[in-house]
Design an enzyme around this catalytic site. Sequence first.
Site, short mmCIF file in Angstrom:
data_model
loop_
_atom_site.label_atom_id
_atom_site.label_comp_id
_atom_site.label_asym_id
_atom_site.label_seq_id
_atom_site.Cartn_x
_atom_site.Cartn_y
_atom_site.Cartn_z
N ARG A 1 21.35 5.07 -30.92
CA ARG A 1 20.85 4.71 -29.60
C ARG A 1 19.35 4.95 -29.51
O ARG A 1 18.62 4.18 -28.88
CB ARG A 1 21.57 5.50 -28.49
CG ARG A 1 23.00 5.07 -28.27
CD ARG A 1 23.13 3.59 -27.92
NE ARG A 1 24.48 3.11 -28.02
CZ ARG A 1 25.02 2.52 -29.10
NH1 ARG A 1 24.31 2.35 -30.19
NH2 ARG A 1 26.25 2.09 -29.08
N GLU B 1 17.92 2.13 -31.24
CA GLU B 1 18.10 0.95 -30.40
C GLU B 1 17.06 0.90 -29.26
O GLU B 1 16.58 -0.18 -28.91
CB GLU B 1 19.52 0.98 -29.82
CG GLU B 1 19.91 -0.27 -29.08
CD GLU B 1 21.36 -0.17 -28.61
OE1 GLU B 1 22.09 -1.15 -28.84
OE2 GLU B 1 21.75 0.86 -28.01
N SER C 1 0.14 8.64 -32.51
CA SER C 1 0.39 9.48 -33.67
C SER C 1 1.76 10.13 -33.61
O SER C 1 2.21 10.56 -32.55
CB SER C 1 -0.68 10.57 -33.76
OG SER C 1 -0.42 11.43 -34.85
#
Length: 163
Positions: free
Chosen positions: A103, A106, A129
């Site tokens: 997730r 995702e 960064s």
Amino acid sequence: MSNINLATLDISEHPNLPSSSAVLFEAKAKKKLSFEAIASAIGRNEVATAAIFYGQAKASAEDIVKLSEVLGIDHLYLESLLSGFPDRGKSMTFPPKDPLIYRLFEIVQNYGYAYKAVMNEKFGDGIMSAISFSTKVEKETDLDGNNWAVVTWRGKWLPYSRF
């Protein structure tokens, strides 16, 4: 303390982790300590502490001393396991198989270009960064009693050089 949720490790499911991971997680389980408790004892953020356990962050000499004390692991042995440099990014398959980690992947997959566009508009051409970086996880409960995970990423903005 018996009602605490503890992250553990089945090393057979994670063959790419360093040998230090098994040692650290075994001691963590034996002592029944959360990452929050360990982080508090060593003076680090809980995500940074967990990253040491997974071999994704470097432990300082001070971290090693404190981890040795908190977890009851021989200092010289722990120092031999943790004194090298992390081999980051090799600990899992890609894309991730674990549902929670997937997730997170995702989120970047679905919102990555949106994040990039908004950051470019706010900061110009560059990157955030992941080295000059901090993160934290907090728990929020709404008025209906639903729990929400609040994940904060804070990275230094690095503009691309013109050459």
